[in-house]
Design an enzyme around this catalytic site. Structure first.
Site, mmCIF file in Angstrom:
data_model
loop_
_atom_site.group_PDB
_atom_site.id
_atom_site.type_symbol
_atom_site.label_atom_id
_atom_site.label_comp_id
_atom_site.label_asym_id
_atom_site.label_seq_id
_atom_site.Cartn_x
_atom_site.Cartn_y
_atom_site.Cartn_z
ATOM 1 N N THR A 37 -18.945 -7.517 14.036
ATOM 2 C CA THR A 37 -19.837 -6.538 13.389
ATOM 3 C C THR A 37 -20.705 -7.203 12.330
ATOM 4 O OG1 THR A 37 -18.244 -5.828 11.677
ATOM 5 C CG2 THR A 37 -18.223 -4.644 13.795
ATOM 6 N N ARG A 94 -10.328 -19.612 11.623
ATOM 7 C CA ARG A 94 -9.658 -20.906 11.619
ATOM 8 C C ARG A 94 -9.949 -21.641 10.317
ATOM 9 N NH1 ARG A 94 -5.562 -21.260 14.525
ATOM 10 N NH2 ARG A 94 -5.693 -23.517 14.570
ATOM 11 N N LEU A 117 -10.856 -24.765 8.458
ATOM 12 C CA LEU A 117 -11.629 -25.931 8.893
ATOM 13 C C LEU A 117 -11.124 -27.189 8.179
ATOM 14 C CD1 LEU A 117 -15.086 -24.148 8.804
ATOM 15 C CD2 LEU A 117 -13.953 -25.025 10.867
ATOM 16 N N ASN A 158 -19.546 -18.340 4.118
ATOM 17 C CA ASN A 158 -18.529 -17.479 4.724
ATOM 18 C C ASN A 158 -18.553 -16.114 4.053
ATOM 19 O OD1 ASN A 158 -16.001 -16.868 6.210
ATOM 20 N ND2 ASN A 158 -15.060 -16.940 4.174
ATOM 21 N N HIS A 209 -16.047 -13.082 3.001
ATOM 22 C CA HIS A 209 -14.612 -12.892 2.799
ATOM 23 C C HIS A 209 -14.361 -11.481 2.296
ATOM 24 C CE1 HIS A 209 -10.451 -14.023 1.978
ATOM 25 N NE2 HIS A 209 -10.567 -13.379 0.830
ATOM 26 N N SER A 221 -17.085 -10.841 -0.610
ATOM 27 C CA SER A 221 -17.784 -11.970 -1.236
ATOM 28 C C SER A 221 -18.393 -12.865 -0.161
ATOM 29 C CB SER A 221 -16.797 -12.830 -2.053
ATOM 30 O OG SER A 221 -16.047 -12.060 -2.967
ATOM 31 N N THR A 280 -16.001 -24.662 1.158
ATOM 32 C CA THR A 280 -15.574 -25.989 0.704
ATOM 33 C C THR A 280 -14.197 -26.265 1.315
ATOM 34 O OG1 THR A 280 -14.468 -25.097 -1.252
ATOM 35 C CG2 THR A 280 -16.800 -25.735 -1.492
ATOM 36 N N LEU A 294 -9.638 -23.487 0.714
ATOM 37 C CA LEU A 294 -9.735 -22.249 1.478
ATOM 38 C C LEU A 294 -10.179 -21.087 0.591
ATOM 39 C CD1 LEU A 294 -9.283 -20.922 4.236
ATOM 40 C CD2 LEU A 294 -6.936 -20.404 3.478
ATOM 41 N N ASP A 295 -11.348 -20.538 0.901
ATOM 42 C CA ASP A 295 -11.917 -19.394 0.166
ATOM 43 C C ASP A 295 -12.086 -19.707 -1.312
ATOM 44 O OD1 ASP A 295 -9.802 -17.283 2.176
ATOM 45 O OD2 ASP A 295 -11.802 -18.061 2.587
ATOM 46 N N THR A 303 -18.662 -2.008 5.462
ATOM 47 C CA THR A 303 -20.041 -1.514 5.326
ATOM 48 C C THR A 303 -20.788 -2.325 4.274
ATOM 49 O OG1 THR A 303 -19.518 0.133 3.608
ATOM 50 C CG2 THR A 303 -19.351 0.836 5.914
ATOM 51 N N GLU A 326 -20.055 -5.504 3.514
ATOM 52 C CA GLU A 326 -20.256 -6.840 4.089
ATOM 53 C C GLU A 326 -21.559 -6.893 4.875
ATOM 54 O OE1 GLU A 326 -16.891 -8.495 6.210
ATOM 55 O OE2 GLU A 326 -15.515 -7.277 5.034
HETATM 56 N N1 LIG Z 1 -11.775 -25.287 4.833
HETATM 57 C C1 LIG Z 1 -12.117 -23.990 4.912
HETATM 58 N N2 LIG Z 1 -11.977 -23.345 6.073
HETATM 59 C C2 LIG Z 1 -12.301 -22.024 6.144
HETATM 60 C C3 LIG Z 1 -12.748 -21.328 5.008
HETATM 61 C C4 LIG Z 1 -12.892 -22.051 3.783
HETATM 62 O O1 LIG Z 1 -13.319 -21.493 2.745
HETATM 63 N N3 LIG Z 1 -12.570 -23.371 3.777
HETATM 64 N N4 LIG Z 1 -12.978 -19.942 5.084
HETATM 65 C C5 LIG Z 1 -12.281 -19.316 6.198
HETATM 66 C C6 LIG Z 1 -12.427 -17.852 6.412
HETATM 67 N N5 LIG Z 1 -11.173 -17.187 6.031
HETATM 68 C C7 LIG Z 1 -11.274 -16.204 5.083
HETATM 69 O O2 LIG Z 1 -12.398 -15.811 4.669
HETATM 70 C C8 LIG Z 1 -9.913 -17.534 6.594
HETATM 71 C C9 LIG Z 1 -9.815 -17.741 7.963
HETATM 72 C C10 LIG Z 1 -8.582 -18.103 8.521
HETATM 73 C C11 LIG Z 1 -7.438 -18.230 7.732
HETATM 74 C C12 LIG Z 1 -6.137 -18.644 8.362
HETATM 75 O O3 LIG Z 1 -5.101 -18.604 7.717
HETATM 76 N N6 LIG Z 1 -6.212 -19.023 9.636
HETATM 77 C C13 LIG Z 1 -5.015 -19.495 10.391
HETATM 78 C C14 LIG Z 1 -4.908 -18.719 11.689
HETATM 79 C C15 LIG Z 1 -4.912 -17.224 11.407
HETATM 80 C C16 LIG Z 1 -5.097 -16.419 12.695
HETATM 81 O O4 LIG Z 1 -5.383 -17.005 13.761
HETATM 82 O O5 LIG Z 1 -4.996 -15.166 12.579
HETATM 83 C C17 LIG Z 1 -5.168 -20.980 10.739
HETATM 84 O O6 LIG Z 1 -6.313 -21.478 10.817
HETATM 85 O O7 LIG Z 1 -4.114 -21.603 10.989
HETATM 86 C C18 LIG Z 1 -7.536 -18.015 6.365
HETATM 87 C C19 LIG Z 1 -8.764 -17.652 5.793
HETATM 88 C C20 LIG Z 1 -12.616 -20.017 7.479
HETATM 89 N N7 LIG Z 1 -12.191 -21.374 7.347
HETATM 90 N N1 LIG Z 2 -10.714 -14.652 6.129
HETATM 91 C C1 LIG Z 2 -11.770 -14.343 7.030
HETATM 92 C C2 LIG Z 2 -11.824 -12.849 7.218
HETATM 93 O O1 LIG Z 2 -10.835 -12.148 7.083
HETATM 94 N N2 LIG Z 2 -13.028 -12.355 7.550
HETATM 95 C C3 LIG Z 2 -13.195 -10.954 7.775
HETATM 96 O O2 LIG Z 2 -12.984 -10.679 9.154
HETATM 97 C C4 LIG Z 2 -13.734 -9.503 9.477
HETATM 98 C C5 LIG Z 2 -14.540 -9.821 10.705
HETATM 99 O O3 LIG Z 2 -15.109 -8.656 11.165
HETATM 100 P P1 LIG Z 2 -16.294 -8.766 12.257
HETATM 101 O O4 LIG Z 2 -15.799 -9.679 13.358
HETATM 102 O O5 LIG Z 2 -16.464 -7.336 12.693
HETATM 103 O O6 LIG Z 2 -17.489 -9.322 11.553
HETATM 104 C C6 LIG Z 2 -14.636 -9.196 8.267
HETATM 105 O O7 LIG Z 2 -14.078 -8.165 7.469
HETATM 106 C C7 LIG Z 2 -14.610 -10.497 7.498
HETATM 107 O O8 LIG Z 2 -14.809 -10.312 6.091
#
Ligand SMILES: Nc1nc2c(c(=O)[nH]1)N[C@@H](CN(C=O)c1ccc(C(=O)N[C@@H](CCC(=O)O)C(=O)O)cc1)CN2
Ligand SMILES: NCC(=O)N[C@@H]1O[C@H](COP(=O)([O-])[O-])[C@@H](O)[C@H]1O
Length: 239
Positions: free
Chosen positions: A28, A106, A108, A122, A124, A151, A156, A159-160, A187, A189
């Site tokens: 979305t 994932r 990164l 990203n 969040h 947000s 970087t 994570l977040d 909404t 976001e």
């Molecule tokens: N190095 C970074 N990688 C990512 C960031 C970041 O800021 N630095 N932002 C995230 C997005 N995110 C939250 O906004 C987020 C995405 C995924 C996870 C997580 O724990 N992933 C697990 C798998 C979870 C699942 O499959 O449901 C994993 O990768 O093992 C936490 C936060 C994107 N990447």
């Molecule tokens: N940590 C990453 C995370 O939780 N991201 C969140 O996943 C949803 C994706 O919705 P969408 O696929 O409908 O855009 C969104 O709420 C986004 O903020």
């Protein structure tokens, strides 16, 4: 590539900025970016959508919009590093000026982050630095907070933990559950993400060390807080 370019983007009149979007699910937020592009409010062109989940509905949204949609299932790779190496190749093939994580689930690797540092953002679902990681709405409800939100931040290695660019807040109500809170945050976001993308592609947002700037001035901790009205006005200005 100069440090200045690494830390942001300098628009050139002669070319349309290129955006690659990474997703994992319904898309979305991707759709909000596609809609903004179609209304000439994004400031660039989404040239590819890449998902680590092969059946992500967001890939259909991309195909329906005529955008290159690529599935790169992470479970087909033996390690996080191997997946990220393959992802770097696919992303770089599309020569992005900006990489956008739109529900990309994932973590990164440092190698991937460093490759796109300063031109990767990203969305969040919390008011960072509160509730980094997953299950943000559930955790906010469990803690009984009154303010929650979303947000947009530079990505970087932490994570977040990257500098926040834009935020929008919602009031948590007593009868909120995880689904109602998630829907209300979503909404917001959809409002702030296209604005942050456009500001970046206009060359207004830059990452300087671990500080984000807008128009050369340090962004306040927590970035620019946009109300619903602010965001609507910002989008109207484009029309
Ligand atoms: N190095 C970074 N990688 C990512 C960031 C970041 O800021 N630095 N932002 C995230 C997005 N995110 C939250 O906004 C987020 C995405 C995924 C996870 C997580 O724990 N992933 C697990 C798998 C979870 C699942 O499959 O449901 C994993 O990768 O093992 C936490 C936060 C994107 N990447
Ligand atoms: N940590 C990453 C995370 O939780 N991201 C969140 O996943 C949803 C994706 O919705 P969408 O696929 O409908 O855009 C969104 O709420 C986004 O903020």
């Amino acid at each position: 590539m100069s440090d200045d370019t690494l830390n942001g983007f300098t628009p050139e009149d002669s070319r349309i900025p290129r955006v690659v979007v990474l997703i994992s699910g319904g898309g979305t937020n991707l759709q909000a970016l596609i809609d903004a592009q179609q209304h000439d409010e994004l400031g660039g062109e989404i040239v590819a959508v890449i998902s680590n989940v092969a059946d992500a509905y967001g890939l259909k949204r991309a195909r329906d919009a005529g955008i290159d949609a690529v599935a790169l299932p992470h479970h087909e790779y033996e390690s996080r590093e191997a997946f990220d190496s393959a992802l770097i190749k696919v992303v770089e093939r599309h020569e992005p000026d900006l990489v956008v994580l739109a529900g990309f689930m994932r973590i990164l690797t440092p190698r991937f982050v460093q490759r796109f540092l300063g031109r990767m953002i990203n969305i969040h679902p919390s008011l960072l630095p509160a509730y980094q990681g997953l299950h943000t709405h559930r955790r906010a409800l469990q803690d009984g907070v009154s303010d929650h939100g979303c947000s947009v931040h530079f990505v970087t290695e932490e994570l977040d933990g990257g500098p926040v660019l834009v935020q929008a807040a919602v009031q948590v109500t007593p009868d909120d559950d995880e689904e109602s809170l998630k829907a209300r945050v979503l909404t917001r976001e959809h409002l702030i993400f296209p604005i942050a993308v456009r500001w970046f592609l206009e060359g207004r947002l830059r990452l300087q060390g671990n500080q984000a700037t807008i128009d050369g001035h340090p962004l306040p901790f927590g970035g620019m807080r946009l109300s619903h009205e602010d965001a609507a006005e910002e989008l109207d200005e484009e029309e």
